[in-house]
Every structure is written in C-alpha cells, then in structure tokens.
Design a protein around this motif. Structure first.
Motif, mmCIF file in Angstrom:
data_model
loop_
_atom_site.group_PDB
_atom_site.id
_atom_site.type_symbol
_atom_site.label_atom_id
_atom_site.label_comp_id
_atom_site.label_asym_id
_atom_site.label_seq_id
_atom_site.Cartn_x
_atom_site.Cartn_y
_atom_site.Cartn_z
ATOM 1 N N LEU A 71 0.846 -1.201 0.000
ATOM 2 C CA LEU A 71 0.000 0.000 0.000
ATOM 3 C C LEU A 71 0.879 1.248 0.000
ATOM 4 C CD1 LEU A 71 -2.526 -1.062 2.794
ATOM 5 C CD2 LEU A 71 -2.910 -1.102 0.327
ATOM 6 N N ALA A 72 0.380 2.323 -0.594
ATOM 7 C CA ALA A 72 1.085 3.599 -0.476
ATOM 8 C C ALA A 72 1.097 4.039 0.988
ATOM 9 C CB ALA A 72 0.414 4.650 -1.356
ATOM 10 N N SER A 73 0.077 3.625 1.756
ATOM 11 C CA SER A 73 0.052 3.939 3.194
ATOM 12 C C SER A 73 1.285 3.359 3.894
ATOM 13 C CB SER A 73 -1.211 3.374 3.849
ATOM 14 O OG SER A 73 -2.357 3.966 3.281
ATOM 15 N N ASN A 74 1.773 2.201 3.418
ATOM 16 C CA ASN A 74 3.001 1.625 3.975
ATOM 17 C C ASN A 74 4.199 2.513 3.623
ATOM 18 O OD1 ASN A 74 1.697 -1.498 2.814
ATOM 19 N ND2 ASN A 74 1.607 -0.767 4.905
ATOM 20 N N VAL A 75 4.212 3.026 2.383
ATOM 21 C CA VAL A 75 5.309 3.911 1.958
ATOM 22 C C VAL A 75 5.301 5.179 2.809
ATOM 23 C CG1 VAL A 75 6.278 5.224 0.017
ATOM 24 C CG2 VAL A 75 5.117 3.040 -0.426
ATOM 25 N N TYR A 76 4.110 5.681 3.099
ATOM 26 C CA TYR A 76 3.980 6.928 3.880
ATOM 27 C C TYR A 76 4.093 6.690 5.388
ATOM 28 C CZ TYR A 76 2.817 10.060 0.034
ATOM 29 O OH TYR A 76 2.889 10.839 -1.096
ATOM 30 N N GLU A 77 4.198 5.414 5.743
ATOM 31 C CA GLU A 77 4.333 5.016 7.162
ATOM 32 C C GLU A 77 3.243 5.628 8.045
ATOM 33 O OE1 GLU A 77 8.822 4.293 8.109
ATOM 34 O OE2 GLU A 77 8.687 6.081 6.851
ATOM 35 N N ILE A 78 2.000 5.430 7.590
ATOM 36 C CA ILE A 78 0.852 5.877 8.377
ATOM 37 C C ILE A 78 -0.074 4.690 8.628
ATOM 38 C CG2 ILE A 78 0.863 8.291 7.605
ATOM 39 C CD1 ILE A 78 -1.409 7.416 5.609
ATOM 40 N N GLU A 79 -1.004 4.870 9.555
ATOM 41 C CA GLU A 79 -2.015 3.838 9.813
ATOM 42 C C GLU A 79 -3.397 4.437 9.654
ATOM 43 O OE1 GLU A 79 -1.934 1.132 13.051
ATOM 44 O OE2 GLU A 79 0.249 1.077 13.087
ATOM 45 N N PRO A 80 -3.942 4.400 8.444
ATOM 46 C CA PRO A 80 -5.285 4.961 8.237
ATOM 47 C C PRO A 80 -6.328 4.139 8.996
ATOM 48 C CG PRO A 80 -4.171 4.511 6.141
ATOM 49 C CD PRO A 80 -3.382 3.835 7.216
ATOM 50 N N ASP A 81 -7.520 4.709 9.138
ATOM 51 C CA ASP A 81 -8.624 3.980 9.768
ATOM 52 C C ASP A 81 -9.387 3.165 8.741
ATOM 53 O OD1 ASP A 81 -8.560 5.268 12.534
ATOM 54 O OD2 ASP A 81 -8.557 6.986 11.183
#
Ligand SMILES: Cc1ncc(COP(=O)(O)O)c(C=O)c1O
Length: 395
Positions: free
Chosen positions: A234-244
């Motif tokens: 996921l791009a969220s993994n690249v951005y190192e965030i944890e979306p809901d």
C-alpha cells in the motif's frame, strides 16, 4: 456493406467516453495487438488494472479452473477464496483490519463513506457526518463518490447530491475546516486522475496525528496507488501511516472487477448495514489471490524493485532529453508522470505515440501519465521508450 464496429458502437453505446476505435484482440504482459496485426506497447495497463500484465498465465489458469468448479453463490454463504483474499490483504497491509468486498473503486469508496458516517452516528456526543476531501481528488462516479470528488467540474448536473462534503485546497487547509460535525478526511496519497500528484509525506503524517487526536477518521483511497503500484503493498506503507479506512480496486483483480474497503473500526458495521450481490465472489477473489501471490513473490525476489528502477532510469533519460517539452517529472513506483508544457502538446504526444505503437494516458490538465503493468519486461520498456522518443521527435 455491413456496418463497422465504430458505427455499431455509435448506435448502441451511450456516448460517455471520448473513445479511440483501435480494436484490440490479444495481449501478453505489456504488449497488445489490434485486429490489423499492429502491435503496441502498453504503458497504461488499462488505467492501472492489469497489474501483473495482460493475459497473465497464472491468473487466467486460476480463473478458468475456478470457473469450472463454482463461480457464484452469494454472500449468504461463506466463500473460501474471499476469506483467503481478506487474510492475504490484511497480512500484506500490516494493519489490524477487516475487509468488505465490492466490485469497483467507487463502490469501495461508498463503503468507506458508509463506515465513516455510521461511526459518526454511534461514536461521540453528537452526530458527525462531514467528510473533507481535497480539491483535485478523484473518488469515483457514483453520486456520493462524485460528490466526494473535489473537482468542481464533475458536479455539473446530477444534483441534489448528498450533503456533508467539503474540499480543502491542500493538506494545510484541512485543520481549519474541521468543525463539530466532521467525521473523516479522505485522501489519495498520490492523486492519480488529478495529475499524478504525490502528497508530502511529513504533512500526511502530521495530518494523521492531528486527526487521531480529534477522533476523526483518516480514509485513504488506494484504488489507484494500492497493490504494489507505488512500491509497497500500500502507499500507506510507503507513507508510514495507519489509516482507519483504506479502499482498493483496480490492480487487485488483474483485470477482473473487484473493490475492497478495509477498516480497523471492526465494530461499526453490523449485519444488514451493507452488502453486495457480486462483491467478493469466487472468480474475482481467486484472481485477486493469484495477483497478490505473484506480486508478493516478485517483491521478495527483488524483481519488482528492479523493474521500478529500470523504468525510472528510462523515464529520467526521456525527461532529461526533452526539457523543452516537459516541465517536471512526478510520481514514484510505477505511478509516474511528466508534466507537459501545455495541454495541446500533451494531446499531440498521446496521439503520435499511438501512431508509433505506444499506449499512453493523460492525467489532470497537462500530465503524461505512465501506469505500465508492474511486470513489464526490460525489452518492452526499451521498445516503449524508443517509440515515445520517435513520437517526441515527430512533434
Ligand atoms: C483514486 C481513485 N478512486 C476511485 C476511482 C474509481 O474507481 P472505479 O472506476 O473502479 O469506480 C478511481 C478511478 O480512476 C481512482 O483513481
């Protein structure tokens, strides 16, 4: 004389697309052939869909084998490949989430909005329903996804729309727009249709923190960025965030329609709150399982990163050699763009590329978009860039 395909299409298809009438009849990986035998290199992957290449042998074998056994039963029964697909997606994502299966990106986003809206009803002192999205965002074509889309031009006609969507000019503007009715913020980490526009990583991380402190949900639309398009699952993994809440579609099915909404807010939806006749049936989830297996293997072996590097190097060359045409190079992974000095030149480049045997996409007003299959070979990459060079020199 019998009518040709274009005439029949004009008679029977509602004219919502500005279509090119090349009739493609077969394809393999990033190479595609029309009915006259002309062969093209595909730098579009059907707008980010055929992530493991056209007619991928493993996907088509899995699909045919499944079709021979059982195709559909409905979500009233447990569907083994759907359960396994959810497990794969959640494990690859690294987040503690559950999945709901739909059939497209817009539908996945509808699911995300429903989860957020119900969360806003059951959590907190008063009902919260407002969702903030970004100005140049694109979230799909259903009435609600269209209203979530921040591009005003898309809101001509079709109203009245559902209430509660507001648009931030950029990430900095979001905090000031939050009020007691705000329940969620929805973003694409790399805006795709908006012009291949990656958001700033530090600002996204700060946004995540600020939203968490206010109990406002972060929805990340990964319909285009997800499933290794930007280098990680996921791009969220690249951005190192944890979306809901995260949504997926496009590349997940390798060409078979599928959409997913996943969330860490597992307690929000209950039986009867949401559903889909086709969502997550045997065919789509068997394909998605195969796509994930292929890409996980390619990531682990280093092949995926090698492909990204090889493509990036060719892109750098074409950018460097054509600074008179391109103003900047944007994006990462295999979601890339070259900003073209003006919209007319962009149209000319896409048309000339087509003539030379290369499929290219536009994004936003003036971005030449590159979304090749993640499995594109070195030979296909070289040939594609050779054809792009030919197109550029004949401008
Ligand atoms: C970020 C994003 N969200 C949603 C969608 C809508 O997906 P679909 O066309 O599958 O409904 C798209 C399609 O381009 C997209 O890029």
């Amino acid at each position: 004389m019998s009518k040709n395909l274009q005439e029949i299409e004009k008679q029977y298809i509602i004219p919502t697309y500005g279509r090119n009438y090349t009739n493609f009849v077969s394809a393999k990986n990033a190479s595609i052939t029309d009915d006259k035998g002309k062969e093209y290199i595909d730098f579009t992957s059907g707008i980010g869909v055929v992530s493991v290449g056209h007619s991928n042998e493993r996907v088509s074998k899995a699909l045919c084998a499944q079709a021979d056994k059982i195709m559909h039963i409905s979500n009233l029964y447990v569907i083994e490949p759907q359960v396994k697909c959810a497990e794969r997606i959640v494990k690859q994502s690294t987040y503690d989430m559950q999945c709901f299966f739909a059939n497209s990106g817009a539908e996945a986003n509808e699911g995300a909005i429903k989860i957020a809206r119900k969360y806003g009803e059951i959590e907190g002192e008063s009902k919260r329903y407002k969702i903030i999205t970004l100005d140049k965002s694109f979230h799909g074509r259903t009435i609600t996804a269209l209203k979530a889309t921040g591009q005003e031009a898309m809101h001509n006609y079709f109203g009245p729309f559902p209430d509660g969507f507001t648009y931030a000019a950029d990430l900095d503007a979001i905090e000031g727009m939050i009020d007691s009715h705000t329940v969620a913020v929805m973003i694409e980490l790399v805006q795709g249709e908006g012009g291949v526009e990656p958001l700033d990583k530090k600002k996204v991380q700060a946004l995540e923190k600020m939203l968490k402190s206010k109990d406002i949900l972060l929805i990340v639309d990964e319909v285009q960025t997800g499933v290794y398009r930007t280098g990680e699952f996921l791009a969220s993994n690249v951005y190192e965030i944890e979306p809901d809440i995260i949504t997926l579609a496009k590349g997940l099915g390798g060409g078979i329609p599928i959409g997913v909404v996943m969330t860490s807010k597992k307690e929000v939806l209950s039986p009867g709150d949401h559903g889909s006749t086709f969502g997550g049936n045997y065919l789509s989830t068997v394909c998605a399982n195969t796509v994930i297996d292929i890409l996980v293997e390619r990531k682990a072996s280093g092949e995926l990163d090698e492909t990204f590097l090889m493509f990036e190097n060719k892109l750098k060359e074409v950018f460097k050699n054509n600074r008179n045409l391109f103003t900047s190079s944007v994006g990462f992974g295999l979601m890339r763009g070259l900003r073209v000095k003006d919209a007319q030149t962009l149209t000319n480049i896409i048309n000339l590329s087509h003539e030379k045997g290369l499929l290219m996409l536009k994004a936003g007003r003036n971005t030449l978009r590159f979304l090749p299959p993640l499995t594109i070979s070195e030979a296909e990459t070289n040939e594609g860039f050779k054809r792009l060079d030919e197109a550029l020199s004949s401008l």
